[in-house]
Design a protein around this motif. Sequence first.
Motif, PDB file in Angstrom:
ATOM      1  N   TRP A  12       0.815  -1.223   0.000  1.00  0.00           N
ATOM      2  CA  TRP A  12       0.000   0.000   0.000  1.00  0.00           C
ATOM      3  C   TRP A  12       0.849   1.273   0.000  1.00  0.00           C
ATOM      4  CZ3 TRP A  12      -4.448  -1.357   4.030  1.00  0.00           C
ATOM      5  CH2 TRP A  12      -5.200  -2.407   3.502  1.00  0.00           C
ATOM      6  N   LYS A  13       2.138   1.112   0.127  1.00  0.00           N
ATOM      7  CA  LYS A  13       3.057   2.270   0.114  1.00  0.00           C
ATOM      8  C   LYS A  13       2.587   3.321   1.123  1.00  0.00           C
ATOM      9  CE  LYS A  13       4.319   1.043  -4.540  1.00  0.00           C
ATOM     10  NZ  LYS A  13       4.863   1.424  -5.828  1.00  0.00           N
ATOM     11  N   MET A  14       2.788   4.619   0.833  1.00  0.00           N
ATOM     12  CA  MET A  14       2.378   5.630   1.818  1.00  0.00           C
ATOM     13  C   MET A  14       0.963   6.127   1.493  1.00  0.00           C
ATOM     14  SD  MET A  14       4.518   8.891   3.290  1.00  0.00           S
ATOM     15  CE  MET A  14       3.874  10.120   2.162  1.00  0.00           C
ATOM     16  N   GLY A  96      14.131  -3.700   0.520  1.00  0.00           N
ATOM     17  CA  GLY A  96      14.874  -3.301  -0.670  1.00  0.00           C
ATOM     18  C   GLY A  96      14.007  -2.857  -1.825  1.00  0.00           C
ATOM     19  N   HIS A  97      12.790  -2.420  -1.530  1.00  0.00           N
ATOM     20  CA  HIS A  97      11.937  -1.912  -2.608  1.00  0.00           C
ATOM     21  C   HIS A  97      12.673  -0.789  -3.337  1.00  0.00           C
ATOM     22  CE1 HIS A  97       8.649   0.055  -4.686  1.00  0.00           C
ATOM     23  NE2 HIS A  97       7.978  -1.074  -4.566  1.00  0.00           N
ATOM     24  N   SER A  98      12.468  -0.687  -4.627  1.00  0.00           N
ATOM     25  CA  SER A  98      13.241   0.305  -5.403  1.00  0.00           C
ATOM     26  C   SER A  98      12.971   1.726  -4.933  1.00  0.00           C
ATOM     27  CB  SER A  98      12.941   0.172  -6.888  1.00  0.00           C
ATOM     28  OG  SER A  98      11.601   0.495  -7.145  1.00  0.00           O
ATOM     29  N   TYR A 168      10.755  -9.699  -8.169  1.00  0.00           N
ATOM     30  CA  TYR A 168      11.393  -9.021  -9.297  1.00  0.00           C
ATOM     31  C   TYR A 168      10.497  -7.865  -9.704  1.00  0.00           C
ATOM     32  CZ  TYR A 168      12.693  -7.757 -14.017  1.00  0.00           C
ATOM     33  OH  TYR A 168      13.026  -7.030 -15.130  1.00  0.00           O
ATOM     34  N   GLU A 169      11.013  -6.661  -9.526  1.00  0.00           N
ATOM     35  CA  GLU A 169      10.236  -5.479  -9.865  1.00  0.00           C
ATOM     36  C   GLU A 169      11.059  -4.563 -10.755  1.00  0.00           C
ATOM     37  OE1 GLU A 169       6.879  -4.820  -6.887  1.00  0.00           O
ATOM     38  OE2 GLU A 169       8.618  -3.797  -6.074  1.00  0.00           O
ATOM     39  N   PRO A 170      10.897  -4.690 -12.075  1.00  0.00           N
ATOM     40  CA  PRO A 170      11.627  -3.772 -12.947  1.00  0.00           C
ATOM     41  C   PRO A 170      11.208  -2.336 -12.624  1.00  0.00           C
ATOM     42  CG  PRO A 170      10.001  -5.077 -14.208  1.00  0.00           C
ATOM     43  CD  PRO A 170       9.998  -5.598 -12.809  1.00  0.00           C
ATOM     44  N   ILE A 174       7.203   0.088 -12.435  1.00  0.00           N
ATOM     45  CA  ILE A 174       6.507   0.401 -11.180  1.00  0.00           C
ATOM     46  C   ILE A 174       5.738   1.709 -11.303  1.00  0.00           C
ATOM     47  CG2 ILE A 174       6.808   0.948  -8.730  1.00  0.00           C
ATOM     48  CD1 ILE A 174       9.142  -0.983  -8.680  1.00  0.00           C
ATOM     49  N   GLY A 175       4.433   1.611 -11.149  1.00  0.00           N
ATOM     50  CA  GLY A 175       3.587   2.798 -11.155  1.00  0.00           C
ATOM     51  C   GLY A 175       3.519   3.496 -12.503  1.00  0.00           C
ATOM     52  N   THR A 176       3.985   2.832 -13.542  1.00  0.00           N
ATOM     53  CA  THR A 176       4.051   3.488 -14.850  1.00  0.00           C
ATOM     54  C   THR A 176       2.970   2.997 -15.809  1.00  0.00           C
ATOM     55  OG1 THR A 176       5.560   1.767 -15.609  1.00  0.00           O
ATOM     56  CG2 THR A 176       6.564   3.782 -14.736  1.00  0.00           C
ATOM     57  N   GLY A 214       5.131  -4.654 -10.696  1.00  0.00           N
ATOM     58  CA  GLY A 214       5.267  -3.562 -11.656  1.00  0.00           C
ATOM     59  C   GLY A 214       4.043  -3.500 -12.536  1.00  0.00           C
ATOM     60  N   SER A 215       3.109  -2.613 -12.125  1.00  0.00           N
ATOM     61  CA  SER A 215       1.877  -2.408 -12.890  1.00  0.00           C
ATOM     62  C   SER A 215       1.056  -3.689 -13.087  1.00  0.00           C
ATOM     63  CB  SER A 215       2.168  -1.741 -14.234  1.00  0.00           C
ATOM     64  OG  SER A 215       2.749  -0.461 -14.015  1.00  0.00           O
ATOM     65  N   VAL A 216       1.040  -4.529 -12.052  1.00  0.00           N
ATOM     66  CA  VAL A 216       0.145  -5.693 -12.090  1.00  0.00           C
ATOM     67  C   VAL A 216      -1.280  -5.185 -11.901  1.00  0.00           C
ATOM     68  CG1 VAL A 216      -0.540  -7.840 -10.931  1.00  0.00           C
ATOM     69  CG2 VAL A 216       1.892  -7.284 -11.218  1.00  0.00           C
ATOM     70  N   VAL A 235       1.765  -6.220  -5.723  1.00  0.00           N
ATOM     71  CA  VAL A 235       0.884  -5.259  -6.387  1.00  0.00           C
ATOM     72  C   VAL A 235       0.883  -3.948  -5.623  1.00  0.00           C
ATOM     73  CG1 VAL A 235      -1.468  -4.945  -7.265  1.00  0.00           C
ATOM     74  CG2 VAL A 235      -0.581  -7.268  -6.904  1.00  0.00           C
ATOM     75  N   GLY A 236       1.127  -2.852  -6.312  1.00  0.00           N
ATOM     76  CA  GLY A 236       1.088  -1.538  -5.667  1.00  0.00           C
ATOM     77  C   GLY A 236      -0.280  -0.903  -5.858  1.00  0.00           C
ATOM     78  N   GLY A 237      -0.364  -0.021  -6.827  1.00  0.00           N
ATOM     79  CA  GLY A 237      -1.581   0.769  -7.061  1.00  0.00           C
ATOM     80  C   GLY A 237      -2.868  -0.049  -7.069  1.00  0.00           C
TER      81      GLY A 237
END
Length: 253
Positions: A12-14, A96-98, A168-170, A174-176, A214-216, A235-237
């Motif tokens: 969920w990040k910040m 170690g998240h990018s 593995y997160e290119p 990420i978020g793109t 990465g944009s899953v 999964v982020g967003g």
Amino acid sequence: MTARRPMIAGNWKMYKTCAEAEETARGIVELLHGSEETDIMIAPPSTALVPVSRIIGDTPVDLGAQNLFWENQGAYTGEVSAPMLISAGCRYVIIGHSERRQYFGETDQDVNKKIRAAIAAGLVPVFCIGETESERDSEKTFSVLDKQLEKGLEGLSEEQFRPGLIAYEPVWAIGTGKTATPQQAQDVHAYIRTFLKKRFSPETAEATRILYGGSVKPANTAELMALADVDGALVGGASLKPEIFAEIIHYKR
Ligand code: PGA
């Protein structure tokens, strides 16, 4: 055939206050039905770990943190340790998240100390690696991943590392909205598994779950999860809304 259990993890990040996080966690729990074959983890911001842990309680959803500091306690203003995360109900910790490497100057050595601290305390690390766009364009992907893996896992025995996870997160994905193609993802995941085979053993390489991040989103999950060496998604967003995250959890439907 692979015996690795699929895992869908939400970072969920910040985002989200405690109340928002509780509402989202409740929403996810309500939509879980039929997800027994998949491990599920959510990683809210640290302020929401305790309230979210109360909501997910005995459900199949596990709690993860997004970071930790490697000392157990001390005068380290602003930091949170592995035993503290355990006491908040965490089972996993993303390391170690990018975004941590990029915005907070985390080095491979820091990542290594964090992985060791997590394991020593009984947390399962989700060790993130990935190349930037310019590294990929200049064909440095595999050398970058080698260095991240070598340094991140330095000094760890096979027993210590298992049952660690790798994500593995290119960075360029990420978020793109740009996802790695299935071929790109499979190539890198297979590469990581070969690395683990050499670094540890064929058994540990086979047992280790390697997540793609990465944009899953719901529309690309099934395709990614069908790849031989992709065992899950970070999964982020798309993990911020229960209905969308649940669609990803139910990618087999
Ligand atoms: P994204 O983020 O799904 O929003 O691209 C993934 C991640 O950073 O873990």
